[in-house]
Scaffold this motif. Structure first.
Motif: not given
Length: 443
Positions: A247-261
């Motif tokens: 969830e917080n490293l690698g692809a998961g970190a980028i994915a969460r930030r893509c939909v964060l805003e």
């Protein structure tokens, strides 16, 4: 809830006998630091950690199996520098050049120094970053379409299109906007001030496909659909550690930030798209972000930006036309200022042209009388009176001319007309739904 962000870096082993894969894995096992990393080649290890807060405390797993903030990143790097022998460490802006222990230096000192210098060749210092920035300025961007999702205001786009000379199509996407440019542009240059959130995707040209994500005007993450770094060996025995890494490293970190805003898109779907192949990844990503297939058609060169349905297209225009478009979009509530502010302005000035003209005429007459009376008098007060009268006349005339210019700009702007019609249709649809609900309630 703790907000984690990823930080990346490199560890360069300057002596293979002192620092190797075993020592690399053992350090993170002892410190219980949650990380991804592996040996790239010749003792060069890539590493990715998660940090939180202003002190950048790293994520660790405690004795009870919970993820908690541990020591600050600077302290972790110091600890690494002390425990690991003859290593060069660069993690974000924390740099340690390594302490060469003379007792462990090989007889061939020149060869050892050569290894050290070779390790330094791949290290980026702040001076190197500045040099890289200059090189990027001179680098020619690929002639390929670019997708951008950002929180920039619609009124900013006409100026961007005019400066870059690149046609751009813009569509609303929840609380942000989707911008598709016919040619790749430098996001860092074209927007000032930079938006809080911006995401770009390019599927053609050098290093494509390339996804970049900017947050807080300073941090930039990239994804090239290469395999993400593996988790540390010790983490495989702990489910909580593996879940955190997903969830917080690698692809998961980028994915969460893509939909964060944004209001649309699923972090899980985006993560699966990032972990797919280079061939299909961009298509899955566009779909996961809630965008239509025509966006991918433009990125792949099968469709022109002007052919995107329901999009506002802005092209290069002269200065006066660009200013007219910016003013119209800003006054209509699609700019940087809050829509409520311009709503009040439109009601006061544009909604009552007769009242505004009458007020301006009274003000001009008052200013004229003050000005004439001041000319007939003498002394310092006369000069102040003349200045005040002239100001009142100029102010009234400028208000009339400005209001007339804004009114013409609003009527001339095709984008404003479309947006107004769309808003009116949406309001009518909401009213119909309300009436239907009331009718069903009565039945």
């Amino acid at each position: 809830m703790t907000m984690w962000r990823p930080v990346s870096g490199d560890i360069y082993g300057l002596d293979a006998e002192l620092f190797n894969e075993e020592a690399f894995q053992e350090f993170f096992r002892e410190e219980r630091v949650l990380a991804r990393g592996h040996n790239v080649e010749n003792g060069h290890y890539e590493i990715e950690l998660a940090v939180t807060g202003r002190r950048r405390r790293v994520a660790v797993l405690d004795a009870d199996g919970y993820v908690i903030p541990g020591m600050p990143l600077s302290e972790l790097v110091d600890t690494m520098d002390q425990k690991l022998r003859k290593v060069q460490i660069v993690i974000e802006d924390e740099i340690r050049y390594g302490d060469i222990n003379l007792g462990s230096v090989a007889p061939d000192v020149e060869a050892d120094i050569a290894v050290f210098e070779e390790g330094l060749a791949g290290v980026r210092t702040p001076e190197d970053a500045a040099d890289d920035s200059d090189e990027e300025d001179a680098e020619e961007l690929p002639d390929a379409p670019l997708l951008m999702i950002s929180d920039l205001a619609l009124a900013e786009v006409p100026a961007i299109a005019a400066v870059t000379k690149v046609p751009m199509a813009v569509m609303p996407h929840g609380n942000v906007r989707v911008l598709v440019a016919a040619k790749a542009v430098d996001v860092k240059k074209m927007i000032f001030p930079r938006p809080v959130y911006h995401l770009t995707l390019r599927t053609q040209g050098d290093d494509a496909p390339l996804l970049t994500l900017g947050l807080d005007n300073q941090r930039l993450l990239t994804w090239t659909w290469e395999d993400q770094l593996p988790v540390m060996d010790w983490m495989t025995d702990y489910e909580a550690a593996l879940e955190f890494a997903d969830e917080n490293l690698g692809a998961g970190a980028i994915a969460r930030r893509c939909v964060l805003e944004i209001d649309q898109g699923s972090a899980g779907d985006v993560r699966r798209a990032l972990l797919s192949s280079k061939t299909m990844g961009p298509a899955f990503f566009v779909q996961a972000m809630g965008l239509g297939p025509e966006i991918l058609d433009v990125l792949e060169g099968r469709l022109d930006v002007a052919e995107i349905p329901d999009a506002e297209v802005f092209k290069q225009a002269n200065l006066s036309e660009t200013i007219r478009q910016v003013v119209a979009l800003e006054i209509s509530g699609h700019g940087v200022a809050t829509p409520k502010l311009w709503e009040n302005y439109r009601k006061l000035y544009l909604g009552n042209p007769g009242l505004m003209s009458a007020t301006a005429a009274i003000q001009a007459a008052l200013g004229g009388s003050v000005f004439v009376g001041a000319l007939q008098a003498k002394g310092k007060k006369a000069r102040w009176g003349a200045g005040l009268g002239a100001f009142l006349m100029v102010n009234s005339i400028s208000r009339v001319l400005t209001t007339h210019y804004i009114q013409e700009s609003l009527e001339h702007s095709e984008a404003v007309r479309k947006l107004t019609e769309a808003a009116a249709e949406e309001a009518r649809e909401e009213e119909r739904e309300r009436l239907e609900r009331e009718k069903d309630a009565d039945d």
